[in-house]
Design an enzyme around this catalytic site. Structure first.
Site, short mmCIF file in Angstrom:
data_model
loop_
_atom_site.label_atom_id
_atom_site.label_comp_id
_atom_site.label_asym_id
_atom_site.label_seq_id
_atom_site.Cartn_x
_atom_site.Cartn_y
_atom_site.Cartn_z
N ALA A 97 0.81 -1.23 0.00
CA ALA A 97 0.00 0.00 0.00
C ALA A 97 0.84 1.27 0.00
CB ALA A 97 -0.92 0.00 1.21
N HIS A 108 -1.48 -4.25 -21.28
CA HIS A 108 -2.40 -3.24 -21.82
C HIS A 108 -2.44 -3.21 -23.36
CE1 HIS A 108 -2.37 -2.16 -17.72
NE2 HIS A 108 -1.47 -1.22 -17.74
N GLU A 125 2.93 8.51 -22.08
CA GLU A 125 2.76 9.16 -20.77
C GLU A 125 3.79 10.24 -20.59
OE1 GLU A 125 2.19 6.36 -17.37
OE2 GLU A 125 3.06 5.07 -18.89
N ASP A 167 5.64 -6.98 7.50
CA ASP A 167 6.54 -7.43 6.45
C ASP A 167 5.88 -8.65 5.80
OD1 ASP A 167 8.43 -8.42 4.81
OD2 ASP A 167 10.08 -8.31 6.25
C1 BG6 Z 1 0.21 0.78 -15.35
C2 BG6 Z 1 1.69 0.82 -15.54
O1 BG6 Z 1 -0.28 -0.51 -15.48
O2 BG6 Z 1 -0.42 1.62 -16.29
C3 BG6 Z 1 2.20 2.24 -15.39
O3 BG6 Z 1 2.32 0.00 -14.57
C4 BG6 Z 1 1.44 3.18 -16.29
O4 BG6 Z 1 3.59 2.32 -15.66
C5 BG6 Z 1 -0.07 2.98 -16.16
O5 BG6 Z 1 1.78 4.48 -15.91
C6 BG6 Z 1 -0.84 3.75 -17.24
O6 BG6 Z 1 -2.21 3.62 -16.99
P1 BG6 Z 1 -3.19 4.85 -17.03
O7 BG6 Z 1 -4.54 4.32 -16.77
O8 BG6 Z 1 -2.72 5.80 -15.95
O9 BG6 Z 1 -3.03 5.45 -18.37
#
Ligand code: BG6
Length: 455
Positions: A8, A231, A207, A77
């Protein structure tokens, strides 16, 4: 419901999980009694930890003070077996523990999945076959095919498949869910969705962000494992799959797997690393991990053979933007003035959610000039408020025992097969150090030429 987050203290909690749980709470979608346990290894006072989350989350949270009374911080842990005894004791003191839904979210690096899942079962926090106990595994599921297989086998020995949720949050995004609707609910698209009419497909996810605090995880992962294995491949599978025999979860996944099994790539693969990556926290000074990757893929099926699919993703780009662009073949009709442009259908995933179709028509005026035109539908603009964030949708699905937007094991297995091959190529391909997006786009253009007009 007791929702426990392992790992978390990582970015995912502040960036996605807590905002999603908050929104579900605000929309009255959370059960009346719920508690969020946030587990981390660092010593924090609970109040201070929650205050830190509050300072870091972005957005509007008017009911935060009510919501935060449901949050707990537990120092533990999670790699130590003995730590789970105390945790189990704590859990059993929670009111109505036995009748509550218990969801464990493993927001940790994949190598910790076996130890956490095993300890949860050994301490009877998760009981095989008890559908109140569920575990969500953050992506990537495994580091490669071998580890993914080993984790999966171990899990299936511990719990039922129906208690396992392998998350890929892209599948919870509105426009990814929209791909199948657009394709299969529109005669105009489905009949031309093939190699005879489509010249190429581009899927990109850029990004602006860097790896920030996630260096420890990211450096072992890189863009291929962090973004492409899950993704981008999932997006590609939805765009390229054949129509299923029915719109049910199993049949859709069967068709996606057929695509993932038939992926082929063509060299060169373009790997890049942003300048400054080596100075980020947790990154070895000689790291060769890629933060950018450009792939030209083919799908060896009757529908797609010889149609290139370009997959591109990178960090530290100019803006955040993600989309699928379908570029249709040139029309063979000639006009006196002007050349018709190729039609494109753009499925915008982020930051705007929408659909845009370009086509050709007559320019206003006395002459017959061909002019490009655009029909633009903004999905986001047509709802009151925002469309739900992917994690909201997916957490709600877990609460309702719906795994349709989670990845099935065979999808993950086929994806890793291709990624493992791509990983091996890293030793032979140059790693470009880039300062900005433009440099990498130039590189792609010099390799792939005209195809990148729409990137
Ligand atoms: C995550 C990756 O699964 O997806 C990240 O680990 C990335 O590195 C992120 O930044 C991008 O997802 P979103 O929804 O923020 O575009």
């Amino acid at each position: 419901m007791i929702f426990t987050i392992f790992g978390a203290t990582g970015d995912l909690t502040t960036k996605k999980l807590i905002p999603a749980l908050y929104k579900l709470y605000e929309d009255d979608q959370m059960p009346n009694h719920f508690l969020v346990n946030m587990i981390g290894r660092q010593t924090h006072e609970e109040d201070l930890f929650i205050q830190r989350i509050w300072e870091q989350i972005e957005g509007n949270f008017p009911n935060w003070n009510h919501f935060k009374s449901h949050l707990r911080y537990i120092k533990m842990d999670f790699t130590e077996h003995y730590a789970y005894e105390a945790f189990a004791e704590h859990m059993r003191t929670i009111e109505d523990y036995d009748s509550q839904e218990r969801v464990y979210y493993l927001a940790t690096a994949p190598r910790f999945f076996p130890v956490i899942a095993n300890a949860l079962v050994v301490n009877a926090l998760v009981v095989k076959g008890n559908m109140r106990d569920k575990i969500i595994f953050e992506k990537p599921f495994g580091e490669n095919l071998e580890t993914a297989k080993a984790y999966n086998q171990l899990l299936l020995g511990l719990i039922e498949e129906s208690q396992i949720y392998r998350i890929d949050h892209y599948l919870g995004k509105e426009m990814l869910q929209n791909v199948l609707m657009v394709r299969f609910a529109n005669k105009i698209f489905e009949s031309i969705w093939n190699r005879d009419n489509i010249e190429h497909v581009t899927i990109y996810a850029f990004e602006q962000e860097t790896v920030k605090q996630r260096g420890g995880y990211y450096d072992r992962s890189g863009a291929l494992r962090d973004m492409v294995q899950n993704h981008l491949f999932q997006t590609l599978a939805l765009v390229a799959m054949d129509p299923p025999n029915g719109l049910n979860d199993r049949l859709i996944k069967d068709e996606k797997v057929k695509v993932l099994e038939k992926l082929e790539f063509s060299s060169p693969i373009i790997f890049g690393q942003y300048k400054g990556y080596l100075s980020e926290k947790g990154i070895p000074s000689d790291s060769k991990t890629e933060t950018f990757v450009g792939l030209k893929m083919f799908i060896n099926t009757q529908r797609w053979s010889r149609t290139p699919f370009y997959l591109v993703t990178g960090k530290k780009m100019k803006h955040k933007r993600a989309a699928v662009v379908i570029t249709f073949k040139e029309s063979n009709c000639f006009f006196e003035s002007g050349q018709p442009e190729k039609n494109t259908l753009t499925i915008e995933i982020a930051p705007r959610e929408g659909l845009a179709l370009t086509f050709n028509g007559k320019a206003p005026g006395l002459q017959s000039y061909v002019m490009p035109m655009k029909m633009d539908y903004c999905h986001l603009c047509n709802v009151i408020g925002n469309t739900p964030e992917a994690y909201e949708k997916l957490i709600l699905d877990v609460i309702h025992d719906d795994a349709s937007l989670f990845t099935r094991w065979d999808e993950i297995e086929s994806s890793w097969k291709t990624i493992d091959q791509l990983e091996q190529l890293k030793d032979y391909e140059p790693l470009y150090i880039y300062e900005n997006e433009a440099e990498m786009l130039e590189k792609l253009k010099s390799e792939w030429g005209q195809f990148l007009t729409y990137l």
